[in-house]
Design a protein around this motif. Structure first.
Motif, PDB file in Angstrom:
ATOM      1  N   ALA A 159       7.832  -5.190  -5.717  1.00  0.00           N
ATOM      2  CA  ALA A 159       7.887  -4.833  -7.146  1.00  0.00           C
ATOM      3  C   ALA A 159       9.007  -5.587  -7.840  1.00  0.00           C
ATOM      4  O   ALA A 159       8.868  -6.003  -8.988  1.00  0.00           O
ATOM      5  N   PHE A 180       1.378  -1.053   9.753  1.00  0.00           N
ATOM      6  CA  PHE A 180       1.364  -1.430   8.328  1.00  0.00           C
ATOM      7  C   PHE A 180       2.779  -1.216   7.792  1.00  0.00           C
ATOM      8  O   PHE A 180       3.200  -0.088   7.550  1.00  0.00           O
ATOM      9  N   GLY A 181       3.487  -2.326   7.625  1.00  0.00           N
ATOM     10  CA  GLY A 181       4.919  -2.256   7.292  1.00  0.00           C
ATOM     11  C   GLY A 181       5.225  -1.794   5.877  1.00  0.00           C
ATOM     12  O   GLY A 181       6.375  -1.514   5.554  1.00  0.00           O
ATOM     13  N   TRP A 182       4.226  -1.722   5.011  1.00  0.00           N
ATOM     14  CA  TRP A 182       4.480  -1.324   3.622  1.00  0.00           C
ATOM     15  C   TRP A 182       4.198   0.166   3.404  1.00  0.00           C
ATOM     16  O   TRP A 182       4.039   0.605   2.279  1.00  0.00           O
ATOM     17  N   LEU A 183       4.140   0.908   4.497  1.00  0.00           N
ATOM     18  CA  LEU A 183       3.757   2.314   4.385  1.00  0.00           C
ATOM     19  C   LEU A 183       4.959   3.239   4.169  1.00  0.00           C
ATOM     20  O   LEU A 183       5.172   4.186   4.918  1.00  0.00           O
ATOM     21  N   SER A 184       5.782   2.912   3.186  1.00  0.00           N
ATOM     22  CA  SER A 184       6.809   3.861   2.752  1.00  0.00           C
ATOM     23  C   SER A 184       6.558   4.051   1.259  1.00  0.00           C
ATOM     24  O   SER A 184       5.885   3.215   0.637  1.00  0.00           O
ATOM     25  N   TYR A 187      -3.648  -9.000  -2.609  1.00  0.00           N
ATOM     26  CA  TYR A 187      -2.319  -8.955  -1.992  1.00  0.00           C
ATOM     27  C   TYR A 187      -2.211  -7.868  -0.921  1.00  0.00           C
ATOM     28  O   TYR A 187      -1.784  -8.121   0.196  1.00  0.00           O
ATOM     29  N   SER A 216       3.002  -0.989  -8.985  1.00  0.00           N
ATOM     30  CA  SER A 216       3.818  -1.842  -9.865  1.00  0.00           C
ATOM     31  C   SER A 216       3.290  -3.272  -9.930  1.00  0.00           C
ATOM     32  O   SER A 216       3.148  -3.831 -11.028  1.00  0.00           O
ATOM     33  N   ALA A 217       3.039  -3.868  -8.761  1.00  0.00           N
ATOM     34  CA  ALA A 217       2.642  -5.285  -8.743  1.00  0.00           C
ATOM     35  C   ALA A 217       1.366  -5.557  -9.550  1.00  0.00           C
ATOM     36  O   ALA A 217       1.342  -6.505 -10.352  1.00  0.00           O
ATOM     37  N   GLY A 256      10.104  -2.983   4.911  1.00  0.00           N
ATOM     38  CA  GLY A 256       9.228  -4.101   4.555  1.00  0.00           C
ATOM     39  C   GLY A 256       8.503  -3.823   3.250  1.00  0.00           C
ATOM     40  O   GLY A 256       8.111  -2.684   2.997  1.00  0.00           O
ATOM     41  N   GLY A 257       8.346  -4.835   2.415  1.00  0.00           N
ATOM     42  CA  GLY A 257       7.651  -4.663   1.141  1.00  0.00           C
ATOM     43  C   GLY A 257       8.564  -4.177   0.027  1.00  0.00           C
ATOM     44  O   GLY A 257       8.124  -3.997  -1.108  1.00  0.00           O
ATOM     45  N   TRP A 317       8.331   3.741  -1.487  1.00  0.00           N
ATOM     46  CA  TRP A 317       8.772   2.648  -2.372  1.00  0.00           C
ATOM     47  C   TRP A 317       7.900   1.408  -2.188  1.00  0.00           C
ATOM     48  O   TRP A 317       7.402   0.830  -3.159  1.00  0.00           O
ATOM     49  N   SER A 318       7.726   1.000  -0.920  1.00  0.00           N
ATOM     50  CA  SER A 318       6.992  -0.242  -0.650  1.00  0.00           C
ATOM     51  C   SER A 318       5.536  -0.135  -1.098  1.00  0.00           C
ATOM     52  O   SER A 318       4.992  -1.040  -1.724  1.00  0.00           O
ATOM     53  N   SER A 331       5.272  -0.152  -4.781  1.00  0.00           N
ATOM     54  CA  SER A 331       5.537  -1.514  -5.245  1.00  0.00           C
ATOM     55  C   SER A 331       4.284  -2.360  -5.226  1.00  0.00           C
ATOM     56  O   SER A 331       3.971  -3.048  -6.188  1.00  0.00           O
ATOM     57  N   VAL A 332       3.582  -2.304  -4.095  1.00  0.00           N
ATOM     58  CA  VAL A 332       2.430  -3.191  -3.909  1.00  0.00           C
ATOM     59  C   VAL A 332       1.188  -2.672  -4.625  1.00  0.00           C
ATOM     60  O   VAL A 332       0.449  -3.439  -5.236  1.00  0.00           O
ATOM     61  N   SER A 363       3.798 -14.169   7.599  1.00  0.00           N
ATOM     62  CA  SER A 363       4.405 -14.451   6.296  1.00  0.00           C
ATOM     63  C   SER A 363       4.407 -15.936   5.945  1.00  0.00           C
ATOM     64  O   SER A 363       4.376 -16.294   4.769  1.00  0.00           O
TER      65      SER A 363
END
Lengths: 258, 272
Positions: free
Chosen positions: A171, B27-31, B77, B41-42, A166-167, B33-34, B37-38, B177
């Motif tokens: 980017a 928390f699904g963005w806990l890798s 975000y 980068s974003a 997810g996510g 890369w993700s 990204s958030v 979402s």
């Protein structure tokens, strides 16, 4: 050829069925209004009439890109998670034609965004667009939608190959918005980012949108189209190679878990 | 007295355990890369987009003013997304039942859910502010740093409370979402980051004062220009009181949902 078209139609129909939810489309449209209004307001403040027109055509592309990247990006991963990927492997139809059908559905679903964004720009700017060359603008717009969906296509096998979670696309979507040139001509970016932007086919074709609005020379427009098709072709080839790679890995492993 | 401290200690331990468990598990963005990204980068790319399109209309101080606003807006975000998705995943991963069956203190549980998301927002702000400094050349010479930090922390706190309130909605619908972008973008137009409040009719401008960030943006811009603490106190108090209001509404919703779900014997309220 006939069976490929049939497969494309089936995946097109399936994608439309999955994505045609009134509440999702309505909320998606609502989400597109504020950003379009903000960009238009900036363009109006600048007093640059061409920029207002550019944003009228470019702002829906931001919403289309974000949706296409997200939806098509997860397409293959979802097939694997939902255990429907084996049916694709069993079938003789190529994975790419299935994905092309989905891609076309996303293009059709983009139409309301275009209409809404144009209306928002008209309301905020209170001016009608002035376009120097409609005959090159219309093909440019069709090309840019096609190309941003082609770029999205590469994300589907990529997310499987790198085991994205997810996510994963946050980017990538932001990068596409920054370098795609949807709301400003690429020449506005710092030099290094302009070079990076040229690796995206959308940046080339958005040049032709800008030239069409301002009345640029036809040879410049044709060059932009040519370069964008060339870069998009590379993306399509890489997508095909990635999909074959995913399929090969699954067949060698003998299991869906990659 | 000893028993009291033992209770405090145990409560504190529970609070920290719940904060870590909800963060790591939901928390699904806990890798790598993700999260990169958030959080990295974003915010940078968003600053590139806003300054590129904004350069048509703004220059000099006006551009810097927008960039400071965009920096604090970068917290949106990750805080909204992180908290609302964790509530939806609580349903989708079927962990809500565990909570409802446990005697854990609901107030502390509700509080714990946002604890580790708040620093993420501040990280995004720092990244975005640094990119603004590099791109448009912010001048921090006259800045009131304490005021800026205070404004960022209070705004992040308000955002987490607002996200918690929306999170309860995710908890009920088990979806985050669908409404995430419409809410985020609607706030984006009303919070005064790019569009000044004066362009709106008076009634809408007043409503905008209840939107998370609007007062925080006013405060941080004033602090950046070197305003004294007394000059930023009013917008900060207003931002904080908005946060308290969101917190109250969210917590009441959280408690009511549990009661209704228990009474009906199902979490799917929409089917009954």
């Amino acid at each position: 050829m006939k069976s490929t078209i049939r497969a494309m139609y089936a995946s097109f129909y399936n994608q439309m069925k999955v994505r045609l939810s009134l509440i999702r489309i309505t909320l998606g449209l609502i989400a597109a209004i504020p950003n379009t209004a903000i960009w238009t307001w900036i363009a109006v403040q600048s007093g640059n009439r061409d920029l207002v027109t550019y944003i009228m055509f470019g702002s829906p592309l931001v919403a289309i890109w974000a949706t296409a990247a997200f939806v098509l990006g997860w397409a293959l991963g979802n097939e694997i998670d939902n255990q429907t990927y084996p049916f694709i492997l069993l079938s003789r139809t190529s994975m790419l034609s299935v994905m092309m059908g989905r891609m076309l559905a996303e293009m059709v679903l983009a139409i309301p965004y275009g209409l809404l964004a144009s209306s928002v720009v008209l309301v905020v700017s209170r001016q009608f667009p002035e376009i120097a060359n409609y005959w090159t603008l219309i093909p440019s717009l069709i090309l840019v939608v096609l190309e941003l969906v082609v770029v999205s296509l590469i994300l589907a096998p990529l997310v499987v190959l790198v085991q994205g979670r997810g996510g994963f696309f946050n980017a990538i979507i932001s990068l596409g918005i920054a370098l795609g040139g949807f709301v400003y001509p690429i020449s506005r970016l710092p030099q290094a980012l302009q070079v990076a932007a040229r690796f995206l086919p959308m940046s080339w074709v958005m040049d032709s949108v800008w030239y069409s609005i301002r009345g640029g020379a036809l040879n410049k427009i044709l060059l932009s189209w040519g370069m964008s098709v060339l870069v998009a072709g590379c993306y399509l080839y890489i997508s095909y190679a990635f999909m074959k790679f995913v399929e090969k890995r699954v067949r060698i492993n003998g299991s869906i878990g990659i | 007295m000893k028993a009291f401290w033992a209770l405090v200690n145990k409560t504190g331990q529970n609070f920290i355990t719940q904060a870590i468990a909800t963060y790591k598990g939901l928390f699904g963005w806990l890798s790598v890369w993700s999260f990169t990204s958030v959080a990295i980068s974003a915010p940078i790319l968003n600053m590139v987009v806003v300054t590129s399109v904004g350069s048509y209309a703004f220059s000099g101080e006006a551009m810097k003013n927008v960039a400071v606003g965009v920096s604090i807006g970068a917290m949106n975000y990750i805080i909204f997304g992180g908290i609302t998705q964790s509530y939806a995943y609580e349903r989708n991963l079927a962990t809500a039942q565990m909570l409802f069956a446990s005697p854990a203190n609901r107030f502390l549980n509700y509080m714990s859910r946002s604890m580790l998301h708040l620093p993420n927002g501040l990280l995004c702000f720092a990244v975005s502010l640094t990119s603004a400094w590099l791109i448009v050349g912010l001048d921090f010479g006259p800045a009131n740093w304490l005021g800026m930090i205070l404004a960022a922390v209070i705004t992040a706190l308000t955002l987490t409370m607002f996200a918690q309130m929306l999170g309860v909605f995710s908890f009920i619908t088990s979806d985050w979402s669908t409404y995430f972008n419409p809410v985020l973008n609607t706030i984006g137009i009303l919070n005064g980051i790019v569009l000044p409040l004066v362009v709106f009719p008076k009634s809408i401008a007043e409503i905008a004062r209840f939107v998370p960030m609007t007062n925080g943006v006013i405060a941080i811009r004033a602090a950046y220009k070197g305003s004294e603490m007394s000059g930023i106190a009013v917008p900060l108090l207003r931002e904080f009181s908005n946060g308290l209001l969101y917190f109250l509404v969210g917590y009441i919703g959280f408690v009511i949902f549990e009661r209704v779900a228990k009474r009906q014997g199902t979490l799917d309220l929409d089917e009954h």
